[in-house]
Design a protein around this motif. Structure first.
Motif, PDB file in Angstrom:
ATOM      1  N   LYS A 186     -50.068 -29.317  23.232  1.00  0.00           N
ATOM      2  CA  LYS A 186     -50.393 -30.815  23.482  1.00  0.00           C
ATOM      3  C   LYS A 186     -49.291 -31.201  22.508  1.00  0.00           C
ATOM      4  CE  LYS A 186     -55.084 -31.100  25.246  1.00  0.00           C
ATOM      5  NZ  LYS A 186     -56.364 -31.800  25.200  1.00  0.00           N
ATOM      6  N   ASN A 187     -49.498 -30.957  21.303  1.00  0.00           N
ATOM      7  CA  ASN A 187     -48.491 -31.549  20.375  1.00  0.00           C
ATOM      8  C   ASN A 187     -47.934 -30.818  19.227  1.00  0.00           C
ATOM      9  OD1 ASN A 187     -47.401 -33.377  18.249  1.00  0.00           O
ATOM     10  ND2 ASN A 187     -49.126 -35.057  18.896  1.00  0.00           N
ATOM     11  N   LYS A 188     -46.730 -30.557  19.238  1.00  0.00           N
ATOM     12  CA  LYS A 188     -46.119 -29.634  18.232  1.00  0.00           C
ATOM     13  C   LYS A 188     -46.059 -30.215  17.004  1.00  0.00           C
ATOM     14  CE  LYS A 188     -44.657 -26.639  21.614  1.00  0.00           C
ATOM     15  NZ  LYS A 188     -45.605 -25.516  21.608  1.00  0.00           N
ATOM     16  N   LYS A 189     -46.387 -31.515  16.460  1.00  0.00           N
ATOM     17  CA  LYS A 189     -46.369 -31.897  15.246  1.00  0.00           C
ATOM     18  C   LYS A 189     -47.564 -31.868  14.405  1.00  0.00           C
ATOM     19  CE  LYS A 189     -47.277 -36.845  15.799  1.00  0.00           C
ATOM     20  NZ  LYS A 189     -46.709 -37.863  15.899  1.00  0.00           N
ATOM     21  N   PHE A 190     -48.556 -31.393  14.908  1.00  0.00           N
ATOM     22  CA  PHE A 190     -49.782 -31.097  14.331  1.00  0.00           C
ATOM     23  C   PHE A 190     -49.887 -29.744  13.522  1.00  0.00           C
ATOM     24  CE2 PHE A 190     -52.393 -32.845  17.906  1.00  0.00           C
ATOM     25  CZ  PHE A 190     -52.228 -34.203  17.853  1.00  0.00           C
ATOM     26  N   HIS A 191     -50.407 -29.645  12.421  1.00  0.00           N
ATOM     27  CA  HIS A 191     -50.381 -28.270  11.762  1.00  0.00           C
ATOM     28  C   HIS A 191     -51.725 -27.659  12.111  1.00  0.00           C
ATOM     29  CE1 HIS A 191     -47.074 -29.740   9.330  1.00  0.00           C
ATOM     30  NE2 HIS A 191     -47.822 -31.044   9.105  1.00  0.00           N
ATOM     31  N   LEU A 192     -51.835 -26.630  13.064  1.00  0.00           N
ATOM     32  CA  LEU A 192     -53.117 -26.196  13.460  1.00  0.00           C
ATOM     33  C   LEU A 192     -53.117 -24.638  13.154  1.00  0.00           C
ATOM     34  CD1 LEU A 192     -52.442 -27.623  17.169  1.00  0.00           C
ATOM     35  CD2 LEU A 192     -53.709 -28.296  15.378  1.00  0.00           C
ATOM     36  N   MET A 193     -54.333 -24.447  12.882  1.00  0.00           N
ATOM     37  CA  MET A 193     -54.707 -23.141  12.490  1.00  0.00           C
ATOM     38  C   MET A 193     -56.242 -22.647  12.755  1.00  0.00           C
ATOM     39  SD  MET A 193     -55.029 -23.290   8.255  1.00  0.00           S
ATOM     40  CE  MET A 193     -53.326 -23.874   8.410  1.00  0.00           C
ATOM     41  N   THR A 194     -56.351 -21.416  12.941  1.00  0.00           N
ATOM     42  CA  THR A 194     -57.560 -20.894  13.353  1.00  0.00           C
ATOM     43  C   THR A 194     -58.623 -20.698  12.118  1.00  0.00           C
ATOM     44  OG1 THR A 194     -56.897 -19.616  15.352  1.00  0.00           O
ATOM     45  CG2 THR A 194     -58.858 -19.125  14.460  1.00  0.00           C
ATOM     46  N   ALA A 195     -59.562 -21.217  11.984  1.00  0.00           N
ATOM     47  CA  ALA A 195     -60.287 -21.226  10.744  1.00  0.00           C
ATOM     48  C   ALA A 195     -61.604 -21.562  11.070  1.00  0.00           C
ATOM     49  CB  ALA A 195     -59.844 -22.118   9.622  1.00  0.00           C
ATOM     50  N   ASP A 196     -62.582 -21.174  10.077  1.00  0.00           N
ATOM     51  CA  ASP A 196     -63.929 -21.475  10.167  1.00  0.00           C
ATOM     52  C   ASP A 196     -64.361 -22.436   9.148  1.00  0.00           C
ATOM     53  OD1 ASP A 196     -66.895 -21.262   9.971  1.00  0.00           O
ATOM     54  OD2 ASP A 196     -66.788 -19.043  10.092  1.00  0.00           O
ATOM     55  N   ALA A 197     -65.325 -23.602   9.469  1.00  0.00           N
ATOM     56  CA  ALA A 197     -65.579 -24.593   8.735  1.00  0.00           C
ATOM     57  C   ALA A 197     -66.241 -24.254   7.434  1.00  0.00           C
ATOM     58  CB  ALA A 197     -66.488 -25.597   9.370  1.00  0.00           C
ATOM     59  N   GLU A 198     -66.694 -22.871   7.412  1.00  0.00           N
ATOM     60  CA  GLU A 198     -67.453 -22.414   6.221  1.00  0.00           C
ATOM     61  C   GLU A 198     -66.289 -21.675   5.319  1.00  0.00           C
ATOM     62  OE1 GLU A 198     -70.842 -20.234   6.996  1.00  0.00           O
ATOM     63  OE2 GLU A 198     -71.194 -21.562   9.047  1.00  0.00           O
ATOM     64  N   SER A 199     -65.336 -21.427   5.762  1.00  0.00           N
ATOM     65  CA  SER A 199     -64.316 -20.894   4.721  1.00  0.00           C
ATOM     66  C   SER A 199     -62.601 -21.625   5.225  1.00  0.00           C
ATOM     67  CB  SER A 199     -64.423 -19.427   5.104  1.00  0.00           C
ATOM     68  OG  SER A 199     -63.241 -18.733   4.227  1.00  0.00           O
ATOM     69  N   LEU A 200     -62.563 -22.643   4.803  1.00  0.00           N
ATOM     70  CA  LEU A 200     -61.392 -23.274   5.100  1.00  0.00           C
ATOM     71  C   LEU A 200     -60.231 -22.724   4.358  1.00  0.00           C
ATOM     72  CD1 LEU A 200     -62.763 -26.781   5.152  1.00  0.00           C
ATOM     73  CD2 LEU A 200     -62.010 -25.600   7.165  1.00  0.00           C
ATOM     74  N   PRO A 201     -59.046 -22.509   4.871  1.00  0.00           N
ATOM     75  CA  PRO A 201     -58.033 -21.937   4.343  1.00  0.00           C
ATOM     76  C   PRO A 201     -56.964 -22.793   3.645  1.00  0.00           C
ATOM     77  CG  PRO A 201     -57.536 -21.786   6.395  1.00  0.00           C
ATOM     78  CD  PRO A 201     -59.021 -22.549   6.247  1.00  0.00           C
ATOM     79  N   PHE A 202     -57.400 -23.796   3.101  1.00  0.00           N
ATOM     80  CA  PHE A 202     -56.448 -24.788   2.330  1.00  0.00           C
ATOM     81  C   PHE A 202     -56.955 -24.722   0.749  1.00  0.00           C
ATOM     82  CE2 PHE A 202     -57.854 -26.448   6.542  1.00  0.00           C
ATOM     83  CZ  PHE A 202     -56.420 -26.539   6.901  1.00  0.00           C
ATOM     84  N   GLN A 203     -55.828 -25.295   0.231  1.00  0.00           N
ATOM     85  CA  GLN A 203     -55.818 -25.420  -1.347  1.00  0.00           C
ATOM     86  C   GLN A 203     -56.663 -26.625  -1.766  1.00  0.00           C
ATOM     87  OE1 GLN A 203     -52.105 -26.589  -2.863  1.00  0.00           O
ATOM     88  NE2 GLN A 203     -51.333 -24.308  -2.160  1.00  0.00           N
ATOM     89  N   ASN A 204     -57.429 -26.620  -2.978  1.00  0.00           N
ATOM     90  CA  ASN A 204     -58.161 -27.730  -3.299  1.00  0.00           C
ATOM     91  C   ASN A 204     -57.379 -28.834  -3.393  1.00  0.00           C
ATOM     92  OD1 ASN A 204     -60.396 -26.140  -3.588  1.00  0.00           O
ATOM     93  ND2 ASN A 204     -60.298 -25.891  -5.811  1.00  0.00           N
ATOM     94  N   GLU A 205     -58.089 -30.015  -3.239  1.00  0.00           N
ATOM     95  CA  GLU A 205     -57.791 -31.523  -3.240  1.00  0.00           C
ATOM     96  C   GLU A 205     -56.345 -31.532  -2.406  1.00  0.00           C
ATOM     97  OE1 GLU A 205     -57.609 -32.856  -7.317  1.00  0.00           O
ATOM     98  OE2 GLU A 205     -59.663 -31.642  -7.380  1.00  0.00           O
ATOM     99  N   ILE A 206     -56.111 -31.118  -1.078  1.00  0.00           N
ATOM    100  CA  ILE A 206     -54.909 -31.467  -0.476  1.00  0.00           C
ATOM    101  C   ILE A 206     -54.939 -32.401   0.568  1.00  0.00           C
ATOM    102  CG2 ILE A 206     -55.506 -29.735   1.161  1.00  0.00           C
ATOM    103  CD1 ILE A 206     -52.696 -28.752   1.401  1.00  0.00           C
ATOM    104  N   PHE A 207     -56.276 -32.834   1.169  1.00  0.00           N
ATOM    105  CA  PHE A 207     -56.398 -33.826   2.254  1.00  0.00           C
ATOM    106  C   PHE A 207     -56.910 -35.291   1.450  1.00  0.00           C
ATOM    107  CE2 PHE A 207     -57.012 -29.887   4.207  1.00  0.00           C
ATOM    108  CZ  PHE A 207     -55.642 -30.062   5.135  1.00  0.00           C
TER     109      PHE A 207
END
Length: 110
Positions: free
Chosen positions: A62-83
Motif C-alpha cells: 500500500k505504501n512504500k514510505k512506511f517503515h514496516l516490520m514483523t514484531a510482537d507488541a511484547e518485544s518491540l525491536p526498537f531502541q529506547n526513546e526513539i518515538f
C-alpha cells in the motif's frame, strides 16, 4: 475506531512542534491506520509493526514510505526513546501480557 483515535491524536498534536517526528503504529495490520497517520502527519517518519508477517506484506504494498516490520507488541525491536508518539488501533486486545507490551512501548517513547 480509527477515526476517533485520530481525532484524539489531532488534539494532542496542536502542542507538538518537533521535527523530525517519529510515530509508531503497533499492530498495524494491513496499514489502514498507518496510512491515516501518514496523511495526518505527512512530514513524520511512520513506523508500523505487526506480529503477522502476511499483514506487513500487504501494508508494504500500500505504501512504500512506511517503515514496516514483523514484531510482537511484547518485544518491540526498537531502541529506547526513539518515538515521539505511539498508537494502536484495535490490537492490544490480542496481547496476552499487557504489562509487558505497555512497558515495551513506554521504553520506546522519548
Amino acid at each position: 475506531m480509527a477515526d476517533g483515535l485520530l481525532k484524539e491524536m489531532i488534539s494532542l498534536l496542536h502542542v507538538v512542534s518537533i521535527s523530525p517526528f517519529n510515530v509508531l503504529d503497533i499492530g498495524c495490520g494491513t496499514g489502514l491506520f498507518t496510512d491515516k497517520l501518514s496523511n495526518l502527519l505527512p512530514k513524520a517518519a511512520i513506523f508500523g509493526c505487526d506480529i503477522a508477517h502476511s499483514m506487513i506484506e500487504i501494508a508494504r504494498l500500500k505504501n512504500k514510505k512506511f517503515h514496516l516490520m514483523t514484531a510482537d507488541a511484547e518485544s518491540l525491536p526498537f531502541q529506547n526513546e526513539i518515538f515521539h508518539m505511539a498508537a494502536s488501533n484495535l490490537s492490544y486486545q490480542w496481547v496476552p501480557y499487557l504489562r509487558s507490551a505497555f512497558l515495551e512501548v513506554w521504553h520506546s517513547l522519548k
